[in-house]
Design a protein around this motif. Structure first.
Motif, short mmCIF file in Angstrom:
data_model
loop_
_atom_site.label_atom_id
_atom_site.label_comp_id
_atom_site.label_asym_id
_atom_site.label_seq_id
_atom_site.Cartn_x
_atom_site.Cartn_y
_atom_site.Cartn_z
N VAL B 383 0.84 -1.21 0.00
CA VAL B 383 0.00 0.00 0.00
C VAL B 383 0.87 1.26 0.00
O VAL B 383 0.63 2.20 -0.75
N PHE B 387 0.92 4.02 -3.06
CA PHE B 387 0.69 5.46 -2.89
C PHE B 387 1.93 6.25 -3.27
O PHE B 387 1.85 7.33 -3.84
N THR B 390 2.18 6.31 -7.20
CA THR B 390 1.18 7.08 -7.94
C THR B 390 1.19 8.55 -7.57
O THR B 390 0.46 9.33 -8.16
N VAL B 392 0.92 10.20 -4.24
CA VAL B 392 0.06 10.74 -3.18
C VAL B 392 0.96 11.41 -2.16
O VAL B 392 1.86 10.78 -1.63
N PRO B 393 0.75 12.70 -1.91
CA PRO B 393 1.63 13.33 -0.92
C PRO B 393 1.40 12.76 0.45
O PRO B 393 0.33 12.25 0.73
N PRO B 394 2.32 12.83 1.38
CA PRO B 394 3.63 13.43 1.20
C PRO B 394 4.69 12.45 0.71
O PRO B 394 5.86 12.71 0.89
N PHE B 398 5.19 12.14 -5.42
CA PHE B 398 4.38 13.36 -5.57
C PHE B 398 5.27 14.54 -5.92
O PHE B 398 4.97 15.34 -6.79
N TRP B 399 6.40 14.65 -5.21
CA TRP B 399 7.27 15.82 -5.39
C TRP B 399 7.83 15.86 -6.80
O TRP B 399 7.79 16.89 -7.47
N ILE B 402 5.01 16.61 -9.33
CA ILE B 402 4.52 17.98 -9.35
C ILE B 402 5.55 18.89 -10.01
O ILE B 402 5.21 19.84 -10.71
N MET B 403 6.84 18.57 -9.81
CA MET B 403 7.85 19.38 -10.46
C MET B 403 7.80 19.19 -11.97
O MET B 403 7.95 20.14 -12.73
N LEU B 428 -3.59 9.97 -12.98
CA LEU B 428 -4.89 9.67 -12.38
C LEU B 428 -5.35 8.26 -12.73
O LEU B 428 -5.83 7.52 -11.88
N PHE B 431 -3.37 5.75 -10.80
CA PHE B 431 -3.79 5.68 -9.40
C PHE B 431 -5.06 4.86 -9.25
O PHE B 431 -5.15 4.00 -8.37
#
Lengths: 311, 492, 692
Positions: B383, B387, B390, B392-394, B398-399, B402-403, B428, B431
């Motif tokens: 799990v 996450f 895919t 999911v922050p933090p 994710f970082w 997003i960059m 999406l 995920f």
């Protein structure tokens, strides 16, 4: 608005709503008897009924405290509603037609006081744990659901025209502006809703005596039953007062005693009309009634449209 | 420093030969110690080399016969933020995988019981670690190519380790396809030597524009074959016949990253790369991402699903590098950060799937259900991994994602917007499917295969999973100092 | 002062770790969780009080990621955020206290998957309302979604929970995707570049003139993102699935706190990020329309529900619609008549606070019922008032509050919403269409208020009144104290906010005037009058249009109660207990019980119909189409590159080599012939071409 004036007019309003309402109910019963070609009971019979009931045994079918509290709240909420309706009182000093508690509550509160009454009736029935009472409670709620929008739309038409939700302002505006199409339509719709509001045939479905043995009132006896019957009678006066004051505010003489008498006269005539309709009609079924009032609700939007257009 | 880097390459490589003939208890312990030693050496090298770029050469020139006394044809090492980042991933994941293998590659494995002796396995594994390290600290294309080919061979050997027919075919296919790409690399080397007289990383700048684009495309094809991008992506799903630690390491964290490392290195060292180069790279990367995500929905085998996911994520890295070439520093930083983020996250996913296979004997989505009750740690690892991967922050990816998105939109214009929106949609869709698969295998009632499973696997497997879970959270923190320097150095 | 925020945050995070460590000792775990949450709540309340009394708090550039990406952790707590902090702190305290004993209902599940996630959820939502940088806002937003998902799927083996959790997470993640897309688009236009709210504002200001379509697109993305979380129909279809299956204590948090985050997003977006202009007007109408759509469909559907928690979940959808009606009307009229707009906005946000109190109380009540009887089905239970009088009373108070019965808090906020949307019909500057629209929306809202009353009276009547059914005990044994106290606190807040609405209205007004640009929101006294302790509404039309003074009305009420009771007792009637009368026949209560699904049957039947194979009960579909994912064979073949490219290529290669291998015949004579031919060819070429 001085405190003295407020208290005085409150007492007057409550006098009409509580003390005078059985008299008007008695007149209605007399009229009904005349239509039935009977002699009927004396006009002050409802007073005798209430006095008798107040002394009778209070039978409790459940230990639930709501059985005592709910009927009380029924009558008291009708009383509060009465204090929110001007009954012919005209203040010379301010030139308004404010009800006694007009600076503390407006039309929306008036509409919700009757929601509180409905809540009281329903909780009375439900707390008594009788299934017939539940049936009555469900019907009462459905009636309230469908009739309240019509009441609200009619009063809101007046509110839009007057630009204010305070009942005194609405009466003042209509009195000053003369008859308006939107208000006449709204009056018509309110009249059609009155029958259900006061719980008379053909819309007395929630307390259908023959069908569900009194509905929410089945387990009530003695003082609590007296309070409930009294609230029905008081409701009649309050609704008729609203109708007469807001939608037929003429003639206004400017003299308090005269205005009050004129108002009483209008209310009396209206009560008799309602009684006649009550006598000649059978009872509708609940689904018929719901359909009728939902349609009426939609149609009554036309009054709003006219009000928005400025008519 | 030089000796340190030399030791860094030699310790695993020589150690491989040592491990080859070990038997019994030592055959598990010695490789783990060697991997740990490599890890420590790697960390020391990273810390000492931070943050400047340093090139060091041994005094022995070794291509004298090519007729030019080229400084750059000497054997040497390069340590800079980009190679340090890769070094961290390689050595740490290498250590985890070797420790994991001590338990996984054993007769107790329910999915496939590996018979002793396993000296062969550790030989190739340690050799691979050595060659991968050599690849990332190479100072020029020629030396990099040497280690590139070494990793190809190690990969072939490790995929075919079980000697089953499917595994042999998978290994063979991987070898042929990656070797095909290496031929393109060779062509690029030849062109560089003839036209630029240099194998240095920044040699592309000294070419004329048409030749520059050609050499870049040739290197790109080589990278595509290694990193399983379009049109060479078909070898990676079949390579999943390898034992799971191999899949986790080679085909998620390390070997496939060699391809993207090559392109990132080209982008870092050359400032005159043309616009078309970035455009081709970017569009193909996003196309690969979309293609990969479409393939998710028809997979039943968990490892094949993860293979397609790896293909998509390598697309992310290349997309980030493309954004860098097109002018966005944020996108480039995101792409390079994604190397470390994805390495840990995908490594965690593969190793948790391995733990599930170890205990239940199955990797099929249809057959597994209710694992949360039977194997809480492996399920939690899956799990966390899903996450993390895919975005999911933090958690880590994710970082970097997003960059990359910010970089794509920062470029503006139709292309940037279109590619960025496609990337977001891919994220999406991935995920949604990952969560659905996770729900299916972890929650719900216990299926028959799971009911017969043993309880949580021993500490070697569990410990690795726990450490990787922590790293999924900490990876951006580790990678950020290096990214900072990368961005400022090239585009600041 | 900002240290209080850090302290609260750290307390929650550290608390989550500690309760995770001691999760095996159930009692200790619960009480220590309560300790951490209370301490954090105290810090937040203190912080909120400071912000309301003194001014807003800022802290910028705490964790800067420049120049890699233009974002940094920036905190700003203005009165709007402080409002939410108050809600969060009180609800978190009540829910954690409630959970200590409620969680015993779930014997099989581990506490490790409950308390840590609960505490992290609170921490994340504190983060959401305090951020002023978009990336960190989105980060906390997603952590909020993640932690709430973990709690929705708390009952791991329950199929309903799993399905709800999956749909919930995927749908909200898609919404977050919209937020991310909008954020990066705005980011690309900022000169910085930067993700700060102020920089976004500057971009929107210029783009409103240059490229209005872009602004509308961005606003649409933000709208979808926030409205999905706030669960407005049709985006909020996840809520009736997710709220019933979560543990009741967490359902209270979901309805009471989490959907408010969506409202926070909308208000923050339209007040602070978007400059007031024509686009905020368009979106004001859109928000109000979606809100009324939710009010109508949500509450109508609630009427048909027999599951207590699903009923309340649909009401959450409906009540959020009320909030959006007020907020939308506010935004529409802001450029036209700021007094009317301000009152509408205050109404919407005040209703939000009230909704937190009464809806959380209702969910806790439903939880108490589940604790006692083990079921959510209203058809199987009855007469619980005898056993649980405290729960019954708080449920009654909360039900009357949500229905908007005076003098409770629901009435005060609904009054503001109704009056502002209806008096908008008189607004001079607006088009006739807009005026008519808002009047109709207001009337729909009034009608649905009665439907809410109906629905909750059904709940009260089925669960608490009537004959005792569904539970074995006959002695009075209410739920444990730690479950009673939170219900009591919330009911008390409902009563307090109803009886003294001036205090919360002042707070909300301060929040709105702080969030809007300076000078746009009129002063409190000009809107709500100086008549303490009541409110007299001035909609900027030159007169006082509405009044509400609960204290005097209550006094009148009490006087009347006294008078009437005196009269009732004056008759001297004696009290006697009797059996319930069934019309002269003997019946068992269980046979004649009036069950939940029997209420309002004729009314429900009017709104139930079939359409294209889907049954709509109460205007809401009962089945959803299941997405079928299938890939046409052609696509599959195209995607497997091996089949049509590589393998054929490989086979071709093999055939080629086999063909070439045939040239090796094994006869030396053939080879000599090849050599001779080759030599002749080479010599010819060398001689023929110059430069040999």
């Amino acid at each position: 608005m001085s405190v003295g004036w407020i208290i005085g007019v409150s007492i007057l309003n409550l006098f009409f709503a509580l003390v005078l309402s059985p008299l008007l109910e008695g007149s209605a019963r007399k009229l009904r008897a005349m239509v039935h070609s009977r002699i009927g009971p004396p006009i002050i019979q409802p007073y005798y009924d209430l006095a008798k009931l107040l002394g009778k045994e209070d039978l409790r079918s459940s230990p639930n405290p709501l059985i005592r509290i709910a009927p009380l709240s029924c009558l008291v909420s009708v009383g509060i509603a009465a204090l929110l309706v001007p009954m012919g009182t005209f203040t010379v000093s301010t030139g308004t037609f404010e009800p006694p508690l007009g600076t503390y509550g407006d039309t929306i509160l008036f509409i919700y006081c009757f929601a509180l009454t409905a809540v009281g009736t329903i909780l009375t029935g439900a707390a008594s744990e009788n299934p017939f009472a539940f049936v009555g409670a469900s019907r009462e709620m459905m009636m309230h659901l469908t009739v309240e929008p019509v009441l609200a739309i009619a009063l809101i038409t007046a509110a839009i025209n007057a630009g204010s939700f305070r009942m005194g302002d609405m009466v003042f505006w209509y009195h000053a502006h003369g008859p308006a199409p939107s208000m006449i339509l709204a009056a018509l719709f309110l009249f059609l809703a009155l029958q259900a509001q006061v719980g008379k045939l053909p819309f007395d479905i929630p307390e259908a005596e023959q069908e569900i043995m009194g509905g929410t009132f089945i387990e009530q006896s003695g003082p609590t039953y007296a309070l409930l019957r009294w609230s029905m009678m008081a409701k009649q006066i309050v609704f008729c007062s609203v109708f007469c004051q807001v939608f037929i505010p003429w003639p206004m003489m400017g003299h308090i005693a005269l205005d009050v008498l004129i108002h009483l006269g209008k209310v009396f005539v209206l009560v008799l009309i309602l009684a006649i309709i009550d006598v000649v009609n059978p009872r509708l079924r609940i689904d018929q009634s719901i359909r009728y009032y939902l349609c009426l609700g939609f149609v009554s939007l036309s009054a709003i449209v006219l009000a928005l257009a400025g008519l | 420093m030089l000796t340190l880097l030399l030791a860094l390459v030699l310790v695993p490589s020589a150690g491989a030969f040592v491990c080859y003939s070990l038997k019994g208890r030592k055959s598990d312990l010695v490789p783990a110690i060697l991997a740990g030693l490599t890890f420590i050496l790697g960390m020391v090298a990273t810390i000492r080399g931070y943050p400047q770029r340093r090139e060091l050469f041994l005094g022995v020139p070794w291509i004298q016969w090519m007729g030019t006394e080229l400084e750059t044809s000497h054997f040497g090492f390069l340590i800079d933020p980009l190679s340090s980042l890769m070094l961290i991933v390689i050595t740490s994941v290498g250590l985890f995988v070797v420790v994991y293998s001590t338990e996984y590659v054993s007769p107790r494995n329910r999915d496939h019981a590996f018979e002793k002796p396993v000296g062969n396995y550790y030989f190739w594994m340690l050799l691979f670690i050595g060659s991968m390290i050599g690849l990332v600290i190479s100072p020029n294309f020629l030396q990099l190519f040497f280690f590139w080919e070494m990793t190809t061979i190690c990969s072939w050997a490790l995929i075919s380790y079980t000697r089953e027919e499917k595994a042999l075919f998978g290994g063979f296919k991987a070898l042929i396809m990656t070797h095909l790409g290496s031929l393109f690399f060779l062509a690029a080397l030849a062109l560089l030597f003839v036209r630029a007289h240099s194998f240095s990383f920044s040699a592309l700048d000294s070419l004329d524009p048409g030749m520059r684009l050609t050499v870049f495309i040739l290197l790109l094809v080589a990278a595509w074959s290694k990193a399983a991008q379009i049109p060479f992506f078909t070898w990676l799903p079949d390579a999943m016949e390898a034992p799971t630690p191999v899949s986790a390491y080679l085909h998620a964290a390390a070997m496939v990253k060699a391809g993207v490392y090559l392109i990132a290195r080209v982008a870092v060292s050359n400032t005159l790369l043309p616009y078309e180069a970035g455009l081709v790279l970017g569009v193909m990367a996003v196309a690969t991402m979309i293609l990969a995500v479409i393939q998710y929905f028809i997979q039943d085998d968990l490892k094949r699903l993860l293979a397609f996911s790896t293909i998509g994520h390598l697309g992310y890295v290349l997309f980030g590098v493309a954004l860098g070439i097109l002018g966005s520093a944020t996108g480039f930083g995101g792409g390079v950060l994604h190397i470390i983020n994805h390495g840990y996250a995908k490594g965690l996913l593969f190793l948790s799937v391995g733990a599930m296979a170890y205990a239940t004997g199955s990797k099929s989505i249809r057959e597994l259900s209710g694992l949360g009750r039977k194997m809480p740690l492996a399920s939690a690892a899956f799990v966390v991994g899903l996450f993390a991967v895919t975005g999911v922050p933090p958690l880590s990816c994710f970082w970097s994602k997003i960059m990359i998105f910010a970089g794509a939109f920062e470029l503006g214009g139709g292309t940037g917007f279109a590619l960025g929106i496609l990337a977001i949609l891919e994220s999406l869709a991935a995920f949604a499917w990952y969560l659905f698969v996770g729900h299916k295998i972890i929650f719900g009632e216990v299926s028959p295969k799971v009911a017969l499973a043993m309880a949580d696997p021993p500490m070697a497997i569990d410990g690795t999973l726990i450490v990787l879970m922590v790293l999924c959270l900490a990876a951006p923190l580790i990678g950020y100092p290096f990214i900072q320097y990368l961005s400022v150095g090239c585009f600041g | 002062m900002i240290n209080f925020l850090y302290a609260a945050f750290m307390l929650l995070v550290v608390g989550a770790i500690i309760v995770a460590a001691i999760s095996r000792h159930k009692e200790a775990c619960g009480w220590s969780a309560l300790g951490f949450v209370s301490a954090a709540a105290a810090c937040l309340l203190y912080l909120a009080a400071y912000v309301f009394l003194v001014g807003k708090i800022r802290a910028e550039g705490l964790l800067s990621l420049h120049p890699v990406i233009g974002t940094s952790l920036s905190i700003e707590i203005d009165p709007l955020s402080a409002l939410f902090l108050i809600i969060i702190s009180i609800i978190s305290f009540c829910v954690t206290l409630y959970s200590i004993t409620y969680i015993r209902h779930y014997e099989k599940e581990s506490l490790l998957r409950y308390y840590p996630w609960l505490l992290l959820f609170f921490a994340s939502i504190v983060g959401v309302v305090c951020m002023t940088d978009m990336i960190f806002f989105i980060i906390f937003w997603e952590i909020m979604t993640l932690t709430s998902w973990a709690l929705v799927v708390y009952e791991r083996e329950n199929k309903e929970s799993l399905k709800a959790g999956l749909i919930y997470f995927i749908v909200t993640h898609l919404a977050t995707g919209c937020l991310i897309l909008a954020a990066v688009i705005l980011y690309s236009y900022t000169p910085g570049p930067s993700f700060r709210f102020e920089d976004f504002r500057a971009v929107l200001k210029t783009q409103q003139i240059m490229n209005p379509a872009l602004v509308h697109g961005i606003l649409a993305l933000f709208f979808i993102g926030f409205v999905t979380k706030a669960s407005t129909l049709p985006f909020g279809f996840w809520l009736p699935l997710a709220h019933p299956v979560a543990p009741s204590s967490f359902s209270a948090v979901l309805s009471g706190v989490m959907i408010k985050a969506g409202i926070y997003g909308i208000v923050r977006l339209f007040c602070t990020i978007l400059p007031i202009s024509g686009s905020s007007q368009t979106w004001g109408v859109i928000i109000a329309l979606f809100g009324t759509f939710s009010i109508f469909i949500g509450t109508m559907s609630a009427l048909t529900q027999d599951d207590s928690k699903r009923l309340m979940a649909f009401h959450s959808i409906g009540q959020v619609g009320y909030m959006f009606l007020g907020i939308g009307a506010g935004f529409y009229f802001l450029p036209v008549n700021s007094a009317l707009a301000a009152i509408a906005l205050v109404g919407g946000l005040f209703h939000m606070i009230n909704h937190s109190w009464f809806k959380s109380c209702l969910f806790l009540n439903a939880g108490s019922v589940i604790y006692k009887t083990g079921t959510r089905d209203l058809n199987q239970i009855g007469g619980l008032f005898r056993l649980m009088p405290w729960t019954g009373i708080t449920a009654l108070i909360a039900s009357l509050s949500i229905s908007g019965i005076p003098p409770f808090n629901g009435f005060a906020s609904k009054l503001l919403i109704f009056e502002s949307s209806i008096i908008a019909g008189k607004q001079v500057g607006a088009t006739i269409l807009a005026r008519g629209l808002f009047v109709i929306l207001g009337l729909a809202a009034i009608f649905i208020s009665a439907v809410t009353l109906a629905s909750f009276l059904k709940f009260i009547n089925s669960a608490f009144l009537g004959k005792l059914r569904g539970v074995e005990e006959t002695s009075r044994s209410d739920v444990p104290r730690s479950m009673q106290i939170p219900q009591g606190i919330l009911a008390l807040l409902c009563v307090l906010f109803g009886v003294v609405p001036l205090l919360p209205i002042t707070m909300v007004h301060k929040a709105i005037s702080g969030a809007l640009p300076v000078g746009l929101c009129p002063a409190f006294a000009s809107l709500f009058g100086n008549v303490w302790p009541g409110i007299s509404l001035n909609f900027g039309m030159g007169r006082v249009s509405g009044v509400w003074d609960p204290l005097w009305m209550i006094m009148a009420f009490l006087i009347l109660v006294g008078v009437v009771s005196f009269v009732a007792r004056a008759g001297g009637a004696k009290v006697r207990e009797v059996e319930t009368w069934y019309g002269g026949l003997q019946h068992l209560p269980a046979d004649t019980a009036y069950r939940g699904h029997s209420f309002y049957r004729p009314f429900k039947q009017i709104f139930t119909f079939h359409f294209k194979g889907i049954e709509f009960r109460g205007l809401y579909p009962t089945t959803f189409p299941r997405p079928r994912i299938s890939m046409p064979q052609g696509v599959r073949t195209f995607l497997s590159l091996d089949q049509w490219f590589y393998y054929p290529l490989g086979h071709l290669f093999m055939r080629l080599t086999r063909g070439l291998a045939r040239s090796h015949t094994g006869h030396p004579q053939m080879y000599l012939l090849w050599i001779a031919v080759g030599v002749i060819l080479v010599i010819t070429i060398l001689l023929y071409f110059p430069g040999g």
